[in-house]
Design a protein around this motif. Structure first.
Motif, PDB file in Angstrom:
ATOM      1  N   ASN A 190      10.753   7.427   1.422  1.00 18.87           N
ATOM      2  CA  ASN A 190      12.670   8.681   1.954  1.00 18.87           C
ATOM      3  C   ASN A 190      11.427   9.525   3.124  1.00 18.87           C
ATOM      4  OD1 ASN A 190      13.499   7.478  -0.446  1.00 18.87           O
ATOM      5  ND2 ASN A 190      12.493   8.619  -2.023  1.00 18.87           N
ATOM      6  N   SER A 191      10.126   9.407   2.770  1.00 23.55           N
ATOM      7  CA  SER A 191      10.257  10.287   4.297  1.00 23.55           C
ATOM      8  C   SER A 191       9.441   9.918   5.250  1.00 23.55           C
ATOM      9  CB  SER A 191       9.384  12.123   3.801  1.00 23.55           C
ATOM     10  OG  SER A 191      10.361  12.291   2.569  1.00 23.55           O
ATOM     11  N   ILE A 192       9.135   8.608   5.437  1.00 20.30           N
ATOM     12  CA  ILE A 192       7.841   8.532   6.521  1.00 20.30           C
ATOM     13  C   ILE A 192       8.345   7.713   7.271  1.00 20.30           C
ATOM     14  CG2 ILE A 192       5.597   7.036   7.251  1.00 20.30           C
ATOM     15  CD1 ILE A 192       4.324   8.387   4.710  1.00 20.30           C
ATOM     16  N   PRO A 193       9.229   7.809   8.289  1.00 21.47           N
ATOM     17  CA  PRO A 193      10.354   6.771   8.955  1.00 21.47           C
ATOM     18  C   PRO A 193       9.219   5.613   9.305  1.00 21.47           C
ATOM     19  CG  PRO A 193      10.038   9.058  10.433  1.00 21.47           C
ATOM     20  CD  PRO A 193       8.755   8.919   9.274  1.00 21.47           C
ATOM     21  N   ASN A 194      10.188   4.302   9.448  1.00 14.79           N
ATOM     22  CA  ASN A 194       9.517   3.488   9.716  1.00 14.79           C
ATOM     23  C   ASN A 194       8.297   2.923   8.838  1.00 14.79           C
ATOM     24  OD1 ASN A 194      11.335   2.477  11.124  1.00 14.79           O
ATOM     25  ND2 ASN A 194      10.755   2.946  13.234  1.00 14.79           N
ATOM     26  N   TYR A 195       7.993   2.781   7.585  1.00  5.93           N
ATOM     27  CA  TYR A 195       6.661   2.732   6.932  1.00  5.93           C
ATOM     28  C   TYR A 195       6.621   1.520   6.955  1.00  5.93           C
ATOM     29  CZ  TYR A 195       9.508   1.323   2.769  1.00  5.93           C
ATOM     30  OH  TYR A 195      10.961   0.620   1.611  1.00  5.93           O
ATOM     31  N   GLY A 196       7.546   0.020   6.777  1.00  6.25           N
ATOM     32  CA  GLY A 196       7.033  -0.847   6.904  1.00  6.25           C
ATOM     33  C   GLY A 196       6.366  -1.238   8.070  1.00  6.25           C
ATOM     34  N   GLN A 197       6.198  -0.070   8.700  1.00  2.00           N
ATOM     35  CA  GLN A 197       5.437  -1.048   9.822  1.00  2.00           C
ATOM     36  C   GLN A 197       3.998   0.158   9.531  1.00  2.00           C
ATOM     37  OE1 GLN A 197       6.429  -3.334  11.986  1.00  2.00           O
ATOM     38  NE2 GLN A 197       8.171  -2.839  10.723  1.00  2.00           N
ATOM     39  N   ALA A 198       3.903   1.238   8.971  1.00  2.71           N
ATOM     40  CA  ALA A 198       2.637   1.536   8.779  1.00  2.71           C
ATOM     41  C   ALA A 198       1.777   0.582   7.538  1.00  2.71           C
ATOM     42  CB  ALA A 198       3.222   2.590   7.920  1.00  2.71           C
ATOM     43  N   VAL A 199       0.329   1.454   7.815  1.00  7.91           N
ATOM     44  CA  VAL A 199      -0.328   0.871   6.968  1.00  7.91           C
ATOM     45  C   VAL A 199      -1.084   1.652   5.721  1.00  7.91           C
ATOM     46  CG1 VAL A 199      -2.618  -0.346   7.491  1.00  7.91           C
ATOM     47  CG2 VAL A 199      -1.442  -0.451   9.411  1.00  7.91           C
ATOM     48  N   ILE A 200      -0.851   1.418   4.602  1.00 11.54           N
ATOM     49  CA  ILE A 200      -1.844   2.211   3.675  1.00 11.54           C
ATOM     50  C   ILE A 200      -3.409   2.022   4.088  1.00 11.54           C
ATOM     51  CG2 ILE A 200      -2.544   2.224   1.331  1.00 11.54           C
ATOM     52  CD1 ILE A 200       0.462   2.764   1.974  1.00 11.54           C
ATOM     53  N   VAL A 201      -4.072   3.264   3.777  1.00  4.81           N
ATOM     54  CA  VAL A 201      -6.047   2.999   3.723  1.00  4.81           C
ATOM     55  C   VAL A 201      -6.341   3.467   2.840  1.00  4.81           C
ATOM     56  CG1 VAL A 201      -7.355   3.570   5.337  1.00  4.81           C
ATOM     57  CG2 VAL A 201      -5.262   2.728   6.167  1.00  4.81           C
ATOM     58  N   SER A 202      -7.232   2.577   2.420  1.00  2.81           N
ATOM     59  CA  SER A 202      -7.902   3.305   0.989  1.00  2.81           C
ATOM     60  C   SER A 202      -9.327   4.380   1.708  1.00  2.81           C
ATOM     61  CB  SER A 202      -8.805   2.195  -0.262  1.00  2.81           C
ATOM     62  OG  SER A 202      -9.610   3.265  -0.332  1.00  2.81           O
ATOM     63  N   PRO A 203      -9.938   5.648   1.834  1.00  2.20           N
ATOM     64  CA  PRO A 203     -10.411   6.079   1.982  1.00  2.20           C
ATOM     65  C   PRO A 203     -12.180   5.712   1.888  1.00  2.20           C
ATOM     66  CG  PRO A 203      -9.775   7.755   1.359  1.00  2.20           C
ATOM     67  CD  PRO A 203      -8.553   6.523   0.570  1.00  2.20           C
ATOM     68  N   ASP A 204     -11.824   4.894   0.876  1.00  2.40           N
ATOM     69  CA  ASP A 204     -13.189   4.485   0.054  1.00  2.40           C
ATOM     70  C   ASP A 204     -12.739   3.482  -0.578  1.00  2.40           C
ATOM     71  OD1 ASP A 204     -12.412   5.790  -2.126  1.00  2.40           O
ATOM     72  OD2 ASP A 204     -14.335   6.429  -1.424  1.00  2.40           O
ATOM     73  N   ALA A 205     -14.362   2.612  -1.038  1.00  2.65           N
ATOM     74  CA  ALA A 205     -14.027   1.709  -1.264  1.00  2.65           C
ATOM     75  C   ALA A 205     -13.423   1.928  -3.843  1.00  2.65           C
ATOM     76  CB  ALA A 205     -15.708   0.904  -2.552  1.00  2.65           C
ATOM     77  N   GLY A 206     -14.250   3.060  -4.434  1.00  2.00           N
ATOM     78  CA  GLY A 206     -13.617   3.159  -5.147  1.00  2.00           C
ATOM     79  C   GLY A 206     -12.116   3.330  -5.485  1.00  2.00           C
ATOM     80  N   GLY A 207     -11.248   3.825  -4.680  1.00  2.00           N
ATOM     81  CA  GLY A 207      -9.712   4.119  -4.489  1.00  2.00           C
ATOM     82  C   GLY A 207      -9.224   2.731  -3.789  1.00  2.00           C
ATOM     83  N   ALA A 208      -9.463   1.198  -3.238  1.00  2.00           N
ATOM     84  CA  ALA A 208      -9.560   0.059  -2.956  1.00  2.00           C
ATOM     85  C   ALA A 208      -7.407   0.057  -4.013  1.00  2.00           C
ATOM     86  CB  ALA A 208     -10.553  -0.977  -2.723  1.00  2.00           C
ATOM     87  N   LYS A 209      -8.126  -0.077  -5.326  1.00  2.00           N
ATOM     88  CA  LYS A 209      -7.395  -0.620  -6.398  1.00  2.00           C
ATOM     89  C   LYS A 209      -5.817   0.219  -6.177  1.00  2.00           C
ATOM     90  CE  LYS A 209      -7.115  -2.552 -10.737  1.00  2.00           C
ATOM     91  NZ  LYS A 209      -7.184  -2.501 -11.642  1.00  2.00           N
TER      92      LYS A 209
END
Ligand SMILES: O=P(O)(O)OC[C@H]1O[C@H](OP(=O)(O)OP(=O)(O)O)[C@H](O)[C@@H]1O
Length: 390
Positions: free
Chosen positions: A227-246
């Motif tokens: 709802n709040s990030i424009p063109n979110y389909g073009q964005a990248v989801i990032v995990s800042p460490d391996a522990g949060g990858a899942k």
């Protein structure tokens, strides 16, 4: 009792008041400290604190008195405490039964424990041998004959007598002892059901001897992205460490978005090396908006350093979406000075003060999730519908 719930004071108070339940608090103890329980060991996060423990005038010690529940002292540890207590009850009832014949259904039931237990030595032996090879096949062993309560009796007998934890020489425990202690305290204080949100590791539900329902903040974070990030389909989801990858990749999969991972290495050799621990990016973020997903931000080192790396790798904008915004110490100042464009947190931790000091902070409400969970528990309804978007 509500734990780790919306910390919007009035909201929590209203929920608890309406349902006639006491107001709980955060459960921040599930994140283990980053050092083993050895005062002179050089670690990372709490090393300075650990060193001061060894000073003679320091008022606290690692080992509390009475001792923290621990597998080595199984009579006081949570699960074994429960089975021990039950075992004692059963033994007492067996003694009572030997003095007088059973007159009630319950006495007859416990009497059957006493009669069946000796016959089950074959099953107990098999469990013992399984335990020695590292496998507990209790359920299949206990289903070989007899009724469910007969199995319970022999299983209890085995657990309380034969499977006590024997540490191997040189074995160091990496457990969040404070988490187990607090779980036991809550249980001992009379709680019979706990509702949490986004435990650092879901396995921490095992700290409790009572039912735990661990809710997730992901559906709320996903809603913000949509709802709040424009063109979110073009964005990248990032995990800042391996522990949060899942955690992060489940959001990326759910929204059909690309995923990148930052490998965070926290193995410095000296206390002062902590800030030099390295971060490496796996994935392409150039000219894209990045959405960093994490369960908590405490010192905010992880997210601010991730943002710096992502901008260096060409990211256009960096959002951080965090379930628990603990934001202790100078975390807010770090965020204000960082490459983060927006930091989105839930109100599982009070954010009023943080918001005053941080223009980048956006707060999402999770009170409705807890309210629905409590309502469902109260009416005996299934909670699984609350997890279907995760
Ligand atoms: O704001 P900070 O003080 O940097 O702490 C936040 C980080 O700490 C936790 O991970 P942790 O470092 O415990 O590693 P793990 O996820 O592998 O358990 C958490 O998942 C965050 O990534």
């Amino acid at each position: 009792m509500v734990l780790g719930g919306s910390s919007h004071p009035s909201l929590n108070a209203v929920i608890c008041d309406k349902l006639g339940i006491p107001l709980g608090n955060l459960f921040p103890y599930s994140r283990q400290n980053d050092i083993p329980y050895t005062p002179n060991k050089t670690g990372t996060l709490l090393s300075k604190a650990a060193n001061c423990y060894s000073k003679p005038d320091f008022p606290y010690a690692f080992e509390s008195k009475p001792q923290t529940p621990h597998p080595d002292n199984s009579p006081t540890a949570g699960f074994f405490n429960g089975t021990d207590a039950l075992h004692k009850d059963i033994t007492k009832m067996q003694l009572d039964e030997s003095n007088s014949s059973p007159t009630s259904t319950q006495n007859a039931r416990f009497a059957s424990y006493g009669k069946q237990t000796p016959k089950r030595s074959d099953t107990m032996d098999s469990i013992k041998s399984d335990a020695s090879t590292g496998q507990r096949n209790i359920s299949s062993a206990s289903m070989t004959n007899g009724t469910a309560h007969e199995n319970d009796a022999s299983t209890l007998s085995v657990l309380s007598k034969d499977t006590s934890f024997q540490p191997r020489p040189g074995y160091k425990q990496w457990v969040a002892q404070a988490g187990k202690l607090v779980a036991d305290l809550i249980t001992c204080a009379g709680a019979d059901h706990v509702i949490t949100m986004e435990l650092h590791d879901p396995q921490y539900q095992g700290f409790f001897d009572i039912p735990v329902d661990n809710l997730y903040g992901r559906s709320t974070l996903k809603g913000f992205i949509q709802n709040s990030i424009p063109n979110y389909g073009q964005a990248v989801i990032v995990s800042p460490d391996a522990g949060g990858a899942k955690r992060a990749s489940s959001i990326a999969d759910g929204l059909g978005m690309p995923f990148a991972l930052i490998h965070k290495e926290r193995r410095p050799t000296k206390i002062t090396d902590r800030q030099n621990s390295t971060m490496m990016l796996v994935g392409d973020v150039a000219n894209r908006t990045c959405i960093v997903i994490d369960d908590l931000a405490d010192t905010s080192n992880t997210v601010t350093r991730a943002a710096k790396l992502l901008k260096k790798e060409g990211a256009k904008m960096v959002y951080a979406l965090i379930t628990h915004g603990v934001l202790s110490g100078d975390a807010i100042e770090k965020i204000n000075a960082s490459h983060l464009d927006k930091v989105v947190v839930t109100n599982s931790v009070p954010q009023e003060e943080h918001q005053k000091r941080c223009p980048k902070l956006v707060v999402l409400d999770v009170g409705h999730l807890f309210a629905e969970a409590i309502r469902r528990v109260h009416h005996g309804e299934s909670l699984s519908v609350l997890f279907q978007y995760d």
